[in-house]
Design a protein around this motif. Structure first.
Motif, mmCIF file in Angstrom:
data_model
loop_
_atom_site.group_PDB
_atom_site.id
_atom_site.type_symbol
_atom_site.label_atom_id
_atom_site.label_comp_id
_atom_site.label_asym_id
_atom_site.label_seq_id
_atom_site.Cartn_x
_atom_site.Cartn_y
_atom_site.Cartn_z
ATOM 1 N N ALA A 290 -93.301 -22.359 10.415
ATOM 2 C CA ALA A 290 -91.867 -22.431 10.711
ATOM 3 C C ALA A 290 -91.042 -21.931 9.527
ATOM 4 C CB ALA A 290 -91.468 -23.863 11.068
ATOM 5 N N LEU A 291 -91.447 -22.294 8.310
ATOM 6 C CA LEU A 291 -90.724 -21.837 7.122
ATOM 7 C C LEU A 291 -90.787 -20.321 6.982
ATOM 8 C CD1 LEU A 291 -91.832 -24.543 4.543
ATOM 9 C CD2 LEU A 291 -89.525 -24.205 5.419
ATOM 10 N N VAL A 292 -91.933 -19.740 7.319
ATOM 11 C CA VAL A 292 -92.092 -18.290 7.190
ATOM 12 C C VAL A 292 -91.371 -17.553 8.315
ATOM 13 C CG1 VAL A 292 -93.786 -16.402 7.254
ATOM 14 C CG2 VAL A 292 -94.262 -18.453 5.912
ATOM 15 N N CYS A 293 -91.530 -18.026 9.544
ATOM 16 C CA CYS A 293 -91.006 -17.301 10.708
ATOM 17 C C CYS A 293 -89.527 -17.570 11.003
ATOM 18 C CB CYS A 293 -91.832 -17.654 11.940
ATOM 19 S SG CYS A 293 -93.537 -17.116 11.841
ATOM 20 N N PHE A 294 -89.055 -18.761 10.695
ATOM 21 C CA PHE A 294 -87.686 -19.142 11.047
ATOM 22 C C PHE A 294 -86.936 -19.752 9.866
ATOM 23 C CE2 PHE A 294 -90.494 -19.991 14.741
ATOM 24 C CZ PHE A 294 -90.080 -18.952 15.557
ATOM 25 N N PRO A 295 -86.832 -19.050 8.741
ATOM 26 C CA PRO A 295 -86.209 -19.659 7.562
ATOM 27 C C PRO A 295 -84.734 -20.018 7.770
ATOM 28 C CG PRO A 295 -86.537 -17.321 7.201
ATOM 29 C CD PRO A 295 -87.240 -17.671 8.478
ATOM 30 N N ALA A 296 -83.997 -19.215 8.514
ATOM 31 C CA ALA A 296 -82.578 -19.517 8.732
ATOM 32 C C ALA A 296 -82.415 -20.806 9.544
ATOM 33 C CB ALA A 296 -81.885 -18.348 9.430
ATOM 34 N N ARG A 297 -83.258 -20.997 10.548
ATOM 35 C CA ARG A 297 -83.191 -22.225 11.352
ATOM 36 C C ARG A 297 -83.535 -23.452 10.517
ATOM 37 N NH1 ARG A 297 -86.110 -20.868 17.093
ATOM 38 N NH2 ARG A 297 -84.792 -19.098 17.665
ATOM 39 N N VAL A 298 -84.540 -23.297 9.653
ATOM 40 C CA VAL A 298 -84.945 -24.415 8.797
ATOM 41 C C VAL A 298 -83.814 -24.785 7.837
ATOM 42 C CG1 VAL A 298 -86.564 -25.135 6.999
ATOM 43 C CG2 VAL A 298 -87.404 -23.885 8.993
ATOM 44 N N ILE A 299 -83.172 -23.776 7.264
ATOM 45 C CA ILE A 299 -82.057 -24.025 6.341
ATOM 46 C C ILE A 299 -80.908 -24.701 7.081
ATOM 47 C CG2 ILE A 299 -80.283 -22.910 4.924
ATOM 48 C CD1 ILE A 299 -82.483 -20.783 4.262
ATOM 49 N N GLU A 300 -80.604 -24.232 8.289
ATOM 50 C CA GLU A 300 -79.523 -24.850 9.073
ATOM 51 C C GLU A 300 -79.877 -26.287 9.459
ATOM 52 O OE1 GLU A 300 -75.915 -25.460 10.611
ATOM 53 O OE2 GLU A 300 -76.547 -23.767 9.376
ATOM 54 N N PHE A 301 -81.128 -26.539 9.804
ATOM 55 C CA PHE A 301 -81.573 -27.900 10.106
ATOM 56 C C PHE A 301 -81.357 -28.809 8.901
ATOM 57 C CE2 PHE A 301 -84.908 -31.140 9.935
ATOM 58 C CZ PHE A 301 -84.683 -31.799 11.130
ATOM 59 N N GLN A 302 -81.707 -28.306 7.725
ATOM 60 C CA GLN A 302 -81.516 -29.086 6.499
ATOM 61 C C GLN A 302 -80.031 -29.357 6.261
ATOM 62 O OE1 GLN A 302 -82.691 -27.107 2.900
ATOM 63 N NE2 GLN A 302 -82.677 -28.994 1.706
ATOM 64 N N ARG A 303 -79.191 -28.350 6.461
ATOM 65 C CA ARG A 303 -77.750 -28.531 6.270
ATOM 66 C C ARG A 303 -77.197 -29.594 7.226
ATOM 67 N NH1 ARG A 303 -74.730 -23.066 6.635
ATOM 68 N NH2 ARG A 303 -73.031 -24.396 5.969
ATOM 69 N N GLN A 304 -77.625 -29.545 8.502
ATOM 70 C CA GLN A 304 -77.158 -30.528 9.478
ATOM 71 C C GLN A 304 -77.650 -31.936 9.136
ATOM 72 O OE1 GLN A 304 -74.928 -29.976 11.896
ATOM 73 N NE2 GLN A 304 -74.809 -27.908 11.032
ATOM 74 N N PHE A 305 -78.873 -32.042 8.666
ATOM 75 C CA PHE A 305 -79.396 -33.344 8.261
ATOM 76 C C PHE A 305 -78.554 -33.928 7.126
ATOM 77 C CE2 PHE A 305 -81.973 -35.815 5.285
ATOM 78 C CZ PHE A 305 -82.302 -36.884 6.099
ATOM 79 N N TYR A 306 -78.268 -33.103 6.134
ATOM 80 C CA TYR A 306 -77.482 -33.600 5.005
ATOM 81 C C TYR A 306 -76.070 -33.985 5.422
ATOM 82 C CZ TYR A 306 -80.906 -33.069 1.336
ATOM 83 O OH TYR A 306 -82.003 -33.230 0.539
ATOM 84 N N LEU A 307 -75.498 -33.312 6.415
ATOM 85 C CA LEU A 307 -74.183 -33.719 6.920
ATOM 86 C C LEU A 307 -74.232 -35.125 7.511
ATOM 87 C CD1 LEU A 307 -72.758 -30.495 8.594
ATOM 88 C CD2 LEU A 307 -71.865 -31.681 6.579
ATOM 89 N N LEU A 308 -75.360 -35.466 8.155
ATOM 90 C CA LEU A 308 -75.503 -36.806 8.734
ATOM 91 C C LEU A 308 -75.471 -37.899 7.675
ATOM 92 C CD1 LEU A 308 -78.262 -36.227 11.428
ATOM 93 C CD2 LEU A 308 -75.835 -36.670 11.816
#
Length: 78
Positions: free
Chosen positions: A18-36
């Motif tokens: 997932a980190l290799v194939c979808f890095p933008a999604r992973v970064i956005e997931f992390q950003r949304q988690f931190y907003l929570l």
């Protein structure tokens, strides 16, 4: 015990892929988690962040493969 090791290894491989194939999604997931949890994070240089994320994915995949090979060779997974 063997089932737990295999489950963790498969989970780590999926995470690495997932980190290799979808890095933008992973970064956005992390950003949304931190907003929570009431934190706002933003990469300074998105291109560099994408490359770093892919690099972490490759590193994770390589480490898991090496550890699985070591476990088989040493007899831990036999």
């Amino acid at each position: 015990m063997l089932t737990a090791i295999i489950l963790i290894a498969i989970s780590a491989l999926i995470g690495g892929i997932a980190l290799v194939c979808f890095p933008a999604r992973v970064i956005e997931f992390q950003r949304q988690f931190y907003l929570l949890i009431n934190w706002r994070i933003e990469p300074v240089d998105m291109r560099k962040e994408l490359n770093n994320t892919r690099g972490m994915g490759v590193s994770l995949i390589v480490c898991v493969i090496v550890l699985i090979i070591y476990a088989f060779v040493s007899g831990m997974l036999l």
